[in-house]
Write a protein that holds these residues in place. Sequence first.
Motif, PDB file in Angstrom:
ATOM      1  N   ALA A  11      19.089  -2.838 -24.127  1.00 36.49           N
ATOM      2  CA  ALA A  11      18.271  -3.622 -25.054  1.00 36.49           C
ATOM      3  C   ALA A  11      18.987  -3.760 -26.391  1.00 36.49           C
ATOM      4  N   PHE A  12      18.721  -4.882 -27.052  1.00 45.27           N
ATOM      5  CA  PHE A  12      19.430  -5.190 -28.297  1.00 45.27           C
ATOM      6  C   PHE A  12      18.451  -5.630 -29.378  1.00 45.27           C
ATOM      7  N   TYR A  13      18.710  -5.194 -30.628  1.00 42.21           N
ATOM      8  CA  TYR A  13      18.088  -5.827 -31.792  1.00 42.21           C
ATOM      9  C   TYR A  13      19.186  -6.610 -32.485  1.00 42.21           C
ATOM     10  N   GLY A  14      19.129  -7.913 -32.417  1.00 42.04           N
ATOM     11  CA  GLY A  14      20.230  -8.694 -32.977  1.00 42.04           C
ATOM     12  C   GLY A  14      21.507  -8.335 -32.245  1.00 42.04           C
ATOM     13  N   GLN A  15      22.506  -7.843 -33.009  1.00 43.58           N
ATOM     14  CA  GLN A  15      23.772  -7.492 -32.404  1.00 43.58           C
ATOM     15  C   GLN A  15      23.809  -6.027 -31.974  1.00 43.58           C
ATOM     16  N   THR A  16      22.838  -5.265 -32.465  1.00 46.17           N
ATOM     17  CA  THR A  16      22.891  -3.825 -32.240  1.00 46.17           C
ATOM     18  C   THR A  16      22.314  -3.450 -30.884  1.00 46.17           C
ATOM     19  N   GLN A  17      23.105  -2.706 -30.110  1.00 39.55           N
ATOM     20  CA  GLN A  17      22.603  -2.267 -28.814  1.00 39.55           C
ATOM     21  C   GLN A  17      21.860  -0.955 -28.998  1.00 39.55           C
ATOM     22  N   VAL A  18      20.636  -0.889 -28.469  1.00 39.50           N
ATOM     23  CA  VAL A  18      19.828   0.305 -28.656  1.00 39.50           C
ATOM     24  C   VAL A  18      19.720   1.106 -27.356  1.00 39.50           C
ATOM     25  N   LEU A  19      19.526   0.417 -26.252  1.00 35.49           N
ATOM     26  CA  LEU A  19      19.494   1.108 -24.958  1.00 35.49           C
ATOM     27  C   LEU A  19      20.798   0.822 -24.224  1.00 35.49           C
ATOM     28  N   ARG A  20      21.377   1.894 -23.658  1.00 34.79           N
ATOM     29  CA  ARG A  20      22.700   1.727 -23.062  1.00 34.79           C
ATOM     30  C   ARG A  20      22.682   1.999 -21.571  1.00 34.79           C
ATOM     31  N   GLY A  21      21.818   1.322 -20.866  1.00 33.96           N
ATOM     32  CA  GLY A  21      21.820   1.458 -19.416  1.00 33.96           C
ATOM     33  C   GLY A  21      20.920   2.574 -18.923  1.00 33.96           C
ATOM     34  N   LEU A  22      19.633   2.321 -18.881  1.00 38.38           N
ATOM     35  CA  LEU A  22      18.701   3.325 -18.387  1.00 38.38           C
ATOM     36  C   LEU A  22      18.421   3.085 -16.905  1.00 38.38           C
ATOM     37  N   ASP A  23      18.349   4.166 -16.139  1.00 36.58           N
ATOM     38  CA  ASP A  23      17.916   4.076 -14.750  1.00 36.58           C
ATOM     39  C   ASP A  23      16.795   5.066 -14.570  1.00 36.58           C
ATOM     40  N   PHE A  24      15.630   4.600 -14.226  1.00 34.93           N
ATOM     41  CA  PHE A  24      14.561   5.538 -13.884  1.00 34.93           C
ATOM     42  C   PHE A  24      13.497   4.822 -13.063  1.00 34.93           C
ATOM     43  N   SER A  25      12.596   5.614 -12.522  1.00 31.61           N
ATOM     44  CA  SER A  25      11.523   5.006 -11.741  1.00 31.61           C
ATOM     45  C   SER A  25      10.257   5.796 -11.970  1.00 31.61           C
ATOM     46  N   LEU A  26       9.161   5.206 -11.552  1.00 32.76           N
ATOM     47  CA  LEU A  26       7.860   5.800 -11.831  1.00 32.76           C
ATOM     48  C   LEU A  26       6.992   5.620 -10.601  1.00 32.76           C
ATOM     49  N   THR A  44      11.723   1.503 -28.012  1.00 32.02           N
ATOM     50  CA  THR A  44      12.450   0.341 -27.515  1.00 32.02           C
ATOM     51  C   THR A  44      12.360   0.241 -25.995  1.00 32.02           C
ATOM     52  N   THR A  45      12.349   1.406 -25.337  1.00 35.32           N
ATOM     53  CA  THR A  45      12.227   1.376 -23.880  1.00 35.32           C
ATOM     54  C   THR A  45      10.942   0.666 -23.470  1.00 35.32           C
ATOM     55  N   GLU A  58      17.816  -4.689 -14.745  1.00 35.55           N
ATOM     56  CA  GLU A  58      16.775  -5.054 -13.785  1.00 35.55           C
ATOM     57  C   GLU A  58      15.545  -4.207 -13.986  1.00 35.55           C
ATOM     58  N   VAL A  59      14.402  -4.843 -13.982  1.00 38.44           N
ATOM     59  CA  VAL A  59      13.148  -4.104 -13.953  1.00 38.44           C
ATOM     60  C   VAL A  59      12.296  -4.733 -12.876  1.00 38.44           C
ATOM     61  N   SER A  60      11.815  -3.928 -11.941  1.00 41.26           N
ATOM     62  CA  SER A  60      10.882  -4.510 -10.985  1.00 41.26           C
ATOM     63  C   SER A  60       9.617  -3.686 -10.966  1.00 41.26           C
ATOM     64  N   PHE A  61       8.528  -4.408 -10.826  1.00 42.57           N
ATOM     65  CA  PHE A  61       7.223  -3.776 -10.879  1.00 42.57           C
ATOM     66  C   PHE A  61       6.512  -4.079  -9.572  1.00 42.57           C
ATOM     67  N   GLY A 212      19.919   6.180 -26.752  1.00 46.42           N
ATOM     68  CA  GLY A 212      19.885   5.087 -25.787  1.00 46.42           C
ATOM     69  C   GLY A 212      20.295   5.449 -24.381  1.00 46.42           C
ATOM     70  N   ARG A 213      20.455   6.740 -24.118  1.00 52.42           N
ATOM     71  CA  ARG A 213      20.813   7.153 -22.753  1.00 52.42           C
ATOM     72  C   ARG A 213      19.872   8.249 -22.287  1.00 52.42           C
ATOM     73  N   ILE A 214      19.660   8.304 -20.959  1.00 57.27           N
ATOM     74  CA  ILE A 214      18.878   9.411 -20.415  1.00 57.27           C
ATOM     75  C   ILE A 214      19.817  10.591 -20.229  1.00 57.27           C
ATOM     76  N   VAL A 215      19.492  11.694 -20.879  1.00 61.42           N
ATOM     77  CA  VAL A 215      20.389  12.837 -20.762  1.00 61.42           C
ATOM     78  C   VAL A 215      19.848  13.878 -19.804  1.00 61.42           C
TER      79      VAL A 215
END
Lengths: 236, 339, 406, 292
Positions: A11-26, A44-45, A58-61, A212-215
């Motif tokens: 995810a980005f605000y303008g040029q700034t990247q805030v989320l850097r590739g999240l993978d998760f599920s619920l 932001t997530t 990708e987000v699928s619901f 911006g990453r899941i640790v």
Amino acid sequence: MALLEVSKLEAFYGQTQVLRGLDFSLEEGGITAILGANGAGKTTTLRALCGMVRTRGEVSFSGARISSGATESIVRHGIAHVPEGRGTFVRLTTEENLRLGAYTRKDPQAVGEDLERVFQYFPRLKERRHQQAGTLSGGEQQMLAVGRALMMRPRLMLLDEPSFGLAPNLTEELFDILGAINKERRVSMLVVEQNASLALAIADHAYLLETGRIVISGTAKEIEQDETVRKAYLGY
Amino acid sequence: MDAQLGAKVREIAALASGAKLSRLQWIGIAVAIAVGLIVPLLVSDYRTFQFTLVLVYAMAVLGLNILTGFNGQFSLGHSAFFAIGAYTAAIMMDHWEIAYYWTLPAAGVVCLIAGFLFGLPALRLEGLYLALATFALSIATPPLLKYDHLSEWTGGVQGVVITKPDAPFGLQISQDNWLYYFTFVVLLVLYFCAWNLLRGRTGRALKAIRDNPIAAQAMGINTALYKSLTFGVSALYTGVAGALGAIAIQFVAPDSFTFFLSVAILVGMVIGGIGSIPGSIFGGIVIVFVPNVAEQISKAAPWAVYGTLLILCMYFMPLGIWGFIRMGYARLTRRRKAD
Amino acid sequence: MMLNRRNFAVSAAAMAIALAYGPAGAAGKYDPGASDTEIKIGNTNPYSGPASAYGTIGKAIAAYWKMVNDNGGINGRKINFISLDDSYSPPKTVEQTRKLVEQERVLLDFQPLGTPTNTAIHKYMNAKKVPQLFVATGAGKWGQPKKYPWTMGWQPAYPGEAKIYASYLLNNKPDAKVAILYQNDDYGKDYLNGFIAGLGAKAKTMIVAKESYETSDPTVDPQVIKLKASGADVFFNITTPKFAAQAIRKVYDLGWQPLHFLNNVSTSVGGVLKPAGLEKSVGLITTAYLKEATDPQWANDADMKAWNAWMDKYLPGGDKSSSFNVYGYAVSATMHEVLKRAGDNLTRANIMKQAASLKGLKVPLLLPGITVDTSPTDFYPIECARLAKFDGHKWQLVGDVLCPKK
Amino acid sequence: MEFFLQQLFSGLAFGGVYACMALAVVMIYQATDHLNFAQGEMAMFSTYIAYTLISHGVPYWWTFLLAMAISFVGGVMIERIIVRPVEGTSVLNEVIVFIGLLTIFNSLAGWIWEYTIKPFPSPFPKDPLFGNTFVGTHDLGVIGVTLVVLFGVFLFFRYTPIGLAMRAAAQDPASARLVGIRVGWMLALGWGLAAAIGAVAGILVAPIVFLEPNMMGSILLYGFAGALLGGITNPAGAVFGGFAVGVLETLIGAYVSFIGSELKLTVALVLIIAVLVFRPSGLFGRVVVKRV
């Protein structure tokens, strides 16, 4: 199959990247908590899931691809977002705010019933149903926001800092109600909280976000045991 | 909330350091002044006269810009201050035969007071309500100028005719050229003052008020005083412009200062570039030349063309002409760096 | 634009002849804007902004010169009519007029419209010695040949017209109680002051009420109610078309039945009386100097036929009930005559000389008995008018030609 | 007494006109959170469309409905096509676009239909009711229609989900999206409705002031004043404000002799501003308590 499936979300605000590739599920019916420090990207997530910021990934619901849709289309899948700052319509009455939650529904009778149910959860709102929402106290507005989300009969609720600005006893009450809703109505929840112990108490899964990453990810129990989490976020 | 407030304070503090001009800006200013000085030598008296009007309106736009761009208040009533300045000059020259150059400080002071007084009640009004109040001011201006009991001074419906000054010291240049240079110098002085004012302590206070009135108050800025004063200074600039306009046109009449003048100044400001000092020059150019362009395209419906031009400007230059230039420049340099 | 081929051929031939025989020989004397082939005429009109209704006049004048050019021009010269938009804003008028004089270099400025706008350029035109001819305003200040030898009006001046009503009252209704509604600008004040001057010493006792309005007012109803309450039995209506129509209607609706003088500015049957209601307009008295296009009594009038043909050809779709189109035609015809008489001596001084020596000139569309008269000391081309009374269908001319006392 | 009643009714009649315009103003404010300076010219243009329909023999009330429908579609299209590109840039940018629209409509109307005033028919009987000399039947009709429209607007906003959604979208677009409201279309809908109400105002005004391209200029201004006086968030307040402005202006002109007709507008405006200084959200506007 998971209810919500997220892969490589950026995810980005303008040029700034805030989320850097999240993978998760619920999982359907589960409560998942997202923990992290200020600025880690928690809010932001949630916003990214709702298409409120520019995203990639990708987000699928429930099997349908919802990324790249407009916010109003995404939420129509049954995703209710209780935003940071509550998003109260201050010039509308309490009841009008609640009714707006059911805007996309086409079953007026059931909406009426749901309204009564929300009033059962939050009797304070019933007292103030014809009052301008801007005049409610912070706690009442938080209840209103949750109530409005419930009015949608969502399958998934995204809760952004539900405890923000609430007195401790109110917070506890709110989380009890959230837990009850989850059990009674099988509503899945994704909770963002500063107050990690509170979140972990009702969640069954949790993710820790840093810049911006899941640790760290795992069940709530596992996370609660985790050394770093305990030191940094639980304070013992 | 606390975090936001902190960020604001930091931002305000950062403004103080960025107030020096870069070399490029110095070159730009020098070129602009040189062009300004040479122009009358190259064009006819009529064009010089038009450019004088450009400078006059640029001054008025700058006045509004101080209010809107730096203080977040916007006004539909600047035609009133323009009129007060113009009438001050006309009455002084016609009734008391005072030399034209003395009328400028007088017009400035009168408008400063008028603007300050108007700014006091306007403090309590925000947004739409301020728009209504200022709008009322501009609507009330022509009838007031015609008012019977004032007509001894204002000339009532007839207005006042004044004489254009000759060049002093036996200079062999036309009246138009002289007035152009005179206006040009006044404009430079006023620009310099505005720039000084806005980059210094005052400017920081103004911006703080615009961006976050509550934080500004917390920092100990007297919001009410600053806001009223800004109104006064803004009126001062517009009033001086009005006085110069009256001298250039040689005539003041109620019909010259209608609501449409306010609209023109507002349009000039937005298309020139809100909150930008150089942008106001483009604002002046827009005010004088866009109607002429519209007329040339269609005599049958000049306003239709004018409106279309306004809308197109907003599509393609949402930050105004000056913003457009800056963005173009930034893109250019970025590309150069990438190469 | 459809071009009639035969007309084109005729005018082309006329042009060829004119070029061959016209100005040749008598090598013309020219000021800027004139040459062997062309006369440049400037003009400012409000084509945009709230006064754009008057722009109709500018368009009519342009159409007139087009006709003149199609018929071979004047003494073999084409008219190049340059009309610029000033939005009725004096500063813009100054700018546009300077463009006409200094950049376009026109021979003269014809029919610039509006009182404040003309005031703004009055001094300039006289300093530059460029004719500001037949200005489109009836203010009293355009006929000062000593002070402003380069400026001349055309239509009857407002004060003069007001004096005609005043003397009518003194003669026929000396005990009248008069209520006046006027526009709060120099047009309204000119009428008002002329009327007061015309009544002389009796003005104080006869005028029992006066009310003004601004052009930005949506209505004059409250003013009319107030005037009626004054108990007046004469109503002098000094208003522009829209407000005139409102006032006429309100007077009728209030059941007030005064002797109602309506200024000449708003006598258009199609443009004022019809909107107000013809039955409500019965009994109005005005002065007239132009023929009304919708008036059946001129149906077979030769000038009116020519005007109709011109409208059809050059202003198709134009409003024939608008008196602006009659006005534009008649004033252009006057200019036409002046230029014709100037012959090959197209200097600005000669134009003014010709304009100031019109004797008993019958211009098309002026009422019978009304002529254009000027002299080096008389810069008021049309001064006389005839009283007319509205009978529910048309203006009935009453009595003889009246001229204001000097 | 007769004089007073005549002045009062004259003020009320025009107040009705202002009220109708104020209502259109509030309508668009509710739906878009903006004042539209082109509203008056749009109403004027709608009235010309009605005029054209009538002169082609369409019966009055059909014309009325058709003009409203055409205006509605026109309003929606203007928002979708012309206003949309600048939405969310800055308030002043939008103001400039509104000014652009104003000049375009004004100029186009003059170009198509000319500037001469045109009579516009009234659906109400010509003769005053019961032979009174205080108030024309059309004036009463204006007041009546205004109240009917007000009632309709009230019902729409208060009791229909779409009315509620429009208010929500105007107040807080981001939150509105979160409950699934298609905010863009709500704005367009607001423009459409405002244009339709504007058409009503224009059609009602035209028989009184006569149809011409500049007819709505000052009326819109009075409408703004009325709307702000009554409270921009409150349709009923706006209607009251419109009436108040009409009556105030008339009575000041009639009774305060040194002000007279010359300065009555000025004084009326000053009074309004004075009221606003003490009641910044208008007489009946809701005071929003913001908690931070």
